[in-house]
Structure formats: C-alpha cells, structure tokens
Design a protein around this motif. Structure first.
Motif, PDB file in Angstrom:
ATOM      1  N   GLY A  41       0.783  -1.232   0.000  1.00 57.79           N
ATOM      2  CA  GLY A  41       0.000   0.000   0.000  1.00 57.79           C
ATOM      3  C   GLY A  41       0.815   1.282   0.000  1.00 57.79           C
ATOM      4  O   GLY A  41       0.256   2.367   0.086  1.00 57.79           O
ATOM      5  N   TRP A  42       2.135   1.182  -0.104  1.00 60.35           N
ATOM      6  CA  TRP A  42       2.996   2.371  -0.106  1.00 60.35           C
ATOM      7  C   TRP A  42       3.097   2.947  -1.509  1.00 60.35           C
ATOM      8  O   TRP A  42       3.094   2.219  -2.493  1.00 60.35           O
ATOM      9  CB  TRP A  42       4.395   2.017   0.386  1.00 60.35           C
ATOM     10  CG  TRP A  42       4.442   1.600   1.817  1.00 60.35           C
ATOM     11  CD1 TRP A  42       4.460   0.327   2.295  1.00 60.35           C
ATOM     12  CD2 TRP A  42       4.457   2.451   2.964  1.00 60.35           C
ATOM     13  NE1 TRP A  42       4.499   0.325   3.664  1.00 60.35           N
ATOM     14  CE2 TRP A  42       4.504   1.624   4.104  1.00 60.35           C
ATOM     15  CE3 TRP A  42       4.438   3.826   3.138  1.00 60.35           C
ATOM     16  CZ2 TRP A  42       4.522   2.147   5.397  1.00 60.35           C
ATOM     17  CZ3 TRP A  42       4.476   4.341   4.425  1.00 60.35           C
ATOM     18  CH2 TRP A  42       4.520   3.507   5.538  1.00 60.35           C
ATOM     19  N   VAL A  43       3.198   4.275  -1.593  1.00 67.35           N
ATOM     20  CA  VAL A  43       3.357   5.000  -2.847  1.00 67.35           C
ATOM     21  C   VAL A  43       4.654   5.794  -2.759  1.00 67.35           C
ATOM     22  O   VAL A  43       4.917   6.441  -1.744  1.00 67.35           O
ATOM     23  CB  VAL A  43       2.166   5.966  -3.076  1.00 67.35           C
ATOM     24  CG1 VAL A  43       2.379   6.805  -4.324  1.00 67.35           C
ATOM     25  CG2 VAL A  43       0.868   5.198  -3.145  1.00 67.35           C
ATOM     26  N   VAL A  44       5.457   5.764  -3.806  1.00 67.27           N
ATOM     27  CA  VAL A  44       6.706   6.527  -3.816  1.00 67.27           C
ATOM     28  C   VAL A  44       6.377   8.014  -3.884  1.00 67.27           C
ATOM     29  O   VAL A  44       5.637   8.450  -4.752  1.00 67.27           O
ATOM     30  CB  VAL A  44       7.597   6.131  -5.020  1.00 67.27           C
ATOM     31  CG1 VAL A  44       8.805   7.048  -5.120  1.00 67.27           C
ATOM     32  CG2 VAL A  44       8.036   4.693  -4.909  1.00 67.27           C
ATOM     33  N   LYS A  45       6.936   8.776  -2.946  1.00 66.45           N
ATOM     34  CA  LYS A  45       6.752  10.221  -2.941  1.00 66.45           C
ATOM     35  C   LYS A  45       7.996  10.941  -3.430  1.00 66.45           C
ATOM     36  O   LYS A  45       7.917  12.022  -3.986  1.00 66.45           O
ATOM     37  CB  LYS A  45       6.407  10.728  -1.528  1.00 66.45           C
ATOM     38  CG  LYS A  45       5.055  10.262  -1.036  1.00 66.45           C
ATOM     39  CD  LYS A  45       3.930  10.577  -1.973  1.00 66.45           C
ATOM     40  CE  LYS A  45       3.545  12.019  -1.965  1.00 66.45           C
ATOM     41  NZ  LYS A  45       2.427  12.324  -2.846  1.00 66.45           N
ATOM     42  N   HIS A  46       9.166  10.338  -3.198  1.00 63.88           N
ATOM     43  CA  HIS A  46      10.405  11.005  -3.591  1.00 63.88           C
ATOM     44  C   HIS A  46      11.535   9.978  -3.637  1.00 63.88           C
ATOM     45  O   HIS A  46      11.607   9.094  -2.794  1.00 63.88           O
ATOM     46  CB  HIS A  46      10.747  12.090  -2.572  1.00 63.88           C
ATOM     47  CG  HIS A  46      12.013  12.828  -2.874  1.00 63.88           C
ATOM     48  ND1 HIS A  46      12.096  13.764  -3.879  1.00 63.88           N
ATOM     49  CD2 HIS A  46      13.238  12.750  -2.326  1.00 63.88           C
ATOM     50  CE1 HIS A  46      13.335  14.242  -3.914  1.00 63.88           C
ATOM     51  NE2 HIS A  46      14.044  13.640  -2.980  1.00 63.88           N
ATOM     52  N   ILE A  47      12.394  10.121  -4.629  1.00 60.11           N
ATOM     53  CA  ILE A  47      13.630   9.346  -4.686  1.00 60.11           C
ATOM     54  C   ILE A  47      14.768  10.355  -4.719  1.00 60.11           C
ATOM     55  O   ILE A  47      14.887  11.140  -5.660  1.00 60.11           O
ATOM     56  CB  ILE A  47      13.690   8.418  -5.919  1.00 60.11           C
ATOM     57  CG1 ILE A  47      12.555   7.393  -5.848  1.00 60.11           C
ATOM     58  CG2 ILE A  47      15.038   7.716  -5.991  1.00 60.11           C
ATOM     59  CD1 ILE A  47      12.497   6.449  -7.029  1.00 60.11           C
ATOM     60  N   ALA A  48      15.577  10.358  -3.668  1.00 59.24           N
ATOM     61  CA  ALA A  48      16.695  11.296  -3.568  1.00 59.24           C
ATOM     62  C   ALA A  48      17.834  10.819  -4.461  1.00 59.24           C
ATOM     63  O   ALA A  48      18.108   9.629  -4.535  1.00 59.24           O
ATOM     64  CB  ALA A  48      17.162  11.397  -2.127  1.00 59.24           C
ATOM     65  N   GLU A  49      18.487  11.751  -5.110  1.00 58.44           N
ATOM     66  CA  GLU A  49      19.585  11.395  -6.009  1.00 58.44           C
ATOM     67  C   GLU A  49      20.934  11.402  -5.312  1.00 58.44           C
ATOM     68  O   GLU A  49      21.729  10.494  -5.497  1.00 58.44           O
ATOM     69  CB  GLU A  49      19.604  12.353  -7.197  1.00 58.44           C
ATOM     70  CG  GLU A  49      18.395  12.186  -8.107  1.00 58.44           C
ATOM     71  CD  GLU A  49      18.436  13.106  -9.296  1.00 58.44           C
ATOM     72  OE1 GLU A  49      19.543  13.366  -9.795  1.00 58.44           O
ATOM     73  OE2 GLU A  49      17.373  13.552  -9.722  1.00 58.44           O
ATOM     74  N   GLN A  50      21.199  12.423  -4.517  1.00 61.24           N
ATOM     75  CA  GLN A  50      22.510  12.508  -3.859  1.00 61.24           C
ATOM     76  C   GLN A  50      22.667  11.456  -2.771  1.00 61.24           C
ATOM     77  O   GLN A  50      23.719  10.859  -2.623  1.00 61.24           O
ATOM     78  CB  GLN A  50      22.725  13.894  -3.268  1.00 61.24           C
ATOM     79  CG  GLN A  50      23.023  14.934  -4.313  1.00 61.24           C
ATOM     80  CD  GLN A  50      23.336  16.266  -3.669  1.00 61.24           C
ATOM     81  OE1 GLN A  50      22.595  16.717  -2.804  1.00 61.24           O
ATOM     82  NE2 GLN A  50      24.424  16.873  -4.077  1.00 61.24           N
ATOM     83  N   TYR A  51      21.647  11.289  -1.977  1.00 65.14           N
ATOM     84  CA  TYR A  51      21.647  10.274  -0.932  1.00 65.14           C
ATOM     85  C   TYR A  51      20.626   9.231  -1.356  1.00 65.14           C
ATOM     86  O   TYR A  51      19.452   9.556  -1.506  1.00 65.14           O
ATOM     87  CB  TYR A  51      21.257  10.878   0.415  1.00 65.14           C
ATOM     88  CG  TYR A  51      22.176  12.003   0.819  1.00 65.14           C
ATOM     89  CD1 TYR A  51      23.434  11.727   1.332  1.00 65.14           C
ATOM     90  CD2 TYR A  51      21.798  13.328   0.660  1.00 65.14           C
ATOM     91  CE1 TYR A  51      24.288  12.756   1.701  1.00 65.14           C
ATOM     92  CE2 TYR A  51      22.651  14.365   1.024  1.00 65.14           C
ATOM     93  CZ  TYR A  51      23.894  14.068   1.539  1.00 65.14           C
ATOM     94  OH  TYR A  51      24.734  15.079   1.890  1.00 65.14           O
ATOM     95  N   PRO A  52      21.066   8.006  -1.567  1.00 65.93           N
ATOM     96  CA  PRO A  52      20.150   6.995  -2.113  1.00 65.93           C
ATOM     97  C   PRO A  52      19.052   6.603  -1.122  1.00 65.93           C
ATOM     98  O   PRO A  52      19.178   5.637  -0.377  1.00 65.93           O
ATOM     99  CB  PRO A  52      21.067   5.828  -2.445  1.00 65.93           C
ATOM    100  CG  PRO A  52      22.256   6.011  -1.553  1.00 65.93           C
ATOM    101  CD  PRO A  52      22.388   7.478  -1.323  1.00 65.93           C
ATOM    102  N   ARG A  53      17.995   7.414  -1.106  1.00 59.40           N
ATOM    103  CA  ARG A  53      16.861   7.151  -0.226  1.00 59.40           C
ATOM    104  C   ARG A  53      15.561   7.257  -1.012  1.00 59.40           C
ATOM    105  O   ARG A  53      15.437   8.083  -1.899  1.00 59.40           O
ATOM    106  CB  ARG A  53      16.839   8.150   0.924  1.00 59.40           C
ATOM    107  CG  ARG A  53      17.980   7.950   1.884  1.00 59.40           C
ATOM    108  CD  ARG A  53      17.791   8.786   3.120  1.00 59.40           C
ATOM    109  NE  ARG A  53      18.908   8.566   4.008  1.00 59.40           N
ATOM    110  CZ  ARG A  53      19.810   9.480   4.302  1.00 59.40           C
ATOM    111  NH1 ARG A  53      19.711  10.680   3.791  1.00 59.40           N
ATOM    112  NH2 ARG A  53      20.793   9.197   5.120  1.00 59.40           N
ATOM    113  N   ILE A  54      14.619   6.435  -0.620  1.00 55.27           N
ATOM    114  CA  ILE A  54      13.286   6.442  -1.222  1.00 55.27           C
ATOM    115  C   ILE A  54      12.299   6.769  -0.109  1.00 55.27           C
ATOM    116  O   ILE A  54      12.342   6.160   0.958  1.00 55.27           O
ATOM    117  CB  ILE A  54      12.936   5.077  -1.839  1.00 55.27           C
ATOM    118  CG1 ILE A  54      14.010   4.650  -2.846  1.00 55.27           C
ATOM    119  CG2 ILE A  54      11.560   5.125  -2.496  1.00 55.27           C
ATOM    120  CD1 ILE A  54      13.902   3.207  -3.275  1.00 55.27           C
ATOM    121  N   VAL A  55      11.412   7.726  -0.359  1.00 55.39           N
ATOM    122  CA  VAL A  55      10.386   8.091   0.613  1.00 55.39           C
ATOM    123  C   VAL A  55       9.048   7.558   0.107  1.00 55.39           C
ATOM    124  O   VAL A  55       8.638   7.851  -1.023  1.00 55.39           O
ATOM    125  CB  VAL A  55      10.304   9.622   0.813  1.00 55.39           C
ATOM    126  CG1 VAL A  55       9.204   9.972   1.805  1.00 55.39           C
ATOM    127  CG2 VAL A  55      11.648  10.175   1.274  1.00 55.39           C
TER     128      VAL A  55
END
Length: 52
Positions: free
Chosen positions: A31-45
């Motif tokens: 049920g999670w939806v991707v809101k942001h993928i950071a480029e400099q720091y490899p993180r997915i929100v």
C-alpha cells in the motif's frame, strides 16, 4: 492521516535495476506510494494512508 517510510537504497554493481524494481513492487503491494527518490543520498520516501 498519512504515514511515511524512508528506505536507504544501496546501489550494487549487479542486477541493480531488478533489485530496485523488486523493492518498489514489494512496498506497492503493502500500500505504499513513492513520494520522492533522492539522487545525492540513495533514499526512497514512501507514503500511505495510516487508517487504511
């Protein structure tokens, strides 16, 4: 109300795209939806409704 999850992503040398796709699909099934993928720091929100 919304809840969020931050996932650190480790880029590997082999099968990186497949691993990323598998991770995104697993969270989507929950049920999670991707809101942001950071480029400099490899993180997915991810975001989802808390009262689902």
């Amino acid at each position: 109300m919304k809840e969020y999850k931050v996932v650190s992503w480790k880029a590997g040398l082999t099968k990186n795209n497949q691993k990323l796709e598998d991770t995104l699909n697993q969270y989507a099934r929950d049920g999670w939806v991707v809101k942001h993928i950071a480029e400099q720091y490899p993180r997915i929100v991810f975001e989802r409704d808390k009262n689902r």
